[in-house]
Design an enzyme around this catalytic site. Structure first.
Site, PDB file in Angstrom:
ATOM      1  N   HIS A   1     -56.964  41.384 -57.749  1.00  0.00           N
ATOM      2  CA  HIS A   1     -57.100  42.667 -57.044  1.00  0.00           C
ATOM      3  C   HIS A   1     -57.782  42.397 -55.705  1.00  0.00           C
ATOM      4  CE1 HIS A   1     -58.493  47.178 -57.238  1.00  0.00           C
ATOM      5  NE2 HIS A   1     -58.015  46.848 -56.050  1.00  0.00           N
TER       6      HIS A   1
ATOM      7  N   HIS B   1     -51.233  34.021 -43.943  1.00  0.00           N
ATOM      8  CA  HIS B   1     -50.158  33.057 -44.206  1.00  0.00           C
ATOM      9  C   HIS B   1     -50.566  32.030 -45.256  1.00  0.00           C
ATOM     10  CE1 HIS B   1     -52.013  29.639 -42.056  1.00  0.00           C
ATOM     11  NE2 HIS B   1     -52.520  30.569 -41.271  1.00  0.00           N
TER      12      HIS B   1
END
Length: 207
Positions: free
Chosen positions: A142, A133
């Site tokens: 990446h 979150h």
């Protein structure tokens, strides 16, 4: 919704082929590659031409995605071409409420993006990665397979988080960093460098 669109994947290597599989599962019915070295076809998907021809492929039904794992190469290609970039999310990925995903980003199988996460453009959220979150991932990041980022983590542009790495909650990682496979990040990483180990420490300057 996608079956009438054509998707051109830039790069016909291993990562590009994984994206082709993702594209099929996302409903694209017309898929091809653009690659400066490969020719022929892979699993029936043709190599249509080179990156010099990308603008020539552009029409009302064609979108593009960069199938190259190297963050700096993705940035170079995206900056050089003004094209409509597709965002691909695998059907098995879990996307929480309020998540924002930038253009050109790919989210692979079984990845999790939890509530309030914001992911920039042309990122890779790889197989089984967890982005908790309120994370903030800048462009060209990446996140490798099985890496896990705790809540409220910030990751700078072009940074690579290696396979199975773990980042503690409330950590800031700067731009152009590499976090090695299996590393555990428990403090802020501010300098562009390679970090590895448990806990992760500076290993060498990032070249």
């Amino acid at each position: 919704m996608n079956k009438n669109k054509r998707l051109i994947i830039i790069g016909a290597g291993g990562h590009g082929r994984v994206i082709a599989d993702l594209a099929v599962r996302s409903g694209y019915g017309d898929i091809g590659f653009a690659d400066d070295h490969a020719t022929g076809a892979w699993m029936g998907f043709p190599v249509l031409g080179t990156t010099a021809e990308l603008e020539a492929f552009h029409d009302d039904r064609t979108v593009f995605v960069i199938g190259i794992g190297n963050n700096h190469i993705r940035e170079k290609i995206a900056s050089a071409h003004d094209l409509p970039w597709a965002t691909l999310v695998h059907p098995s990925a879990q996307i929480g409420l309020g998540v924002c995903i930038g253009a050109g980003t790919v989210v692979m199988a079984n990845a999790v993006l939890n509530a309030g996460a914001v992911v920039g453009a042309h990122c890779i959220i790889n197989t089984g990665a967890v982005v908790e979150h309120d994370n903030r991932l800048m462009d060209y990041v990446h996140i490798s397979p099985k890496a896990a980022l705790g809540g409220t983590v910030t990751v700078g542009a072009r940074t690579h988080i290696g396979i199975g790495a773990v980042v503690r909650n409330n950590i800031d990682i700067g731009a152009d960093c590499v976090v090695g496979a299996g590393a555990v990040v428990v403090r802020h990483l501010t300098e562009p460098a390679v970090y590895a180990g448990v806990p992760a420490v500076w290993l060498k300057n990032h070249v």
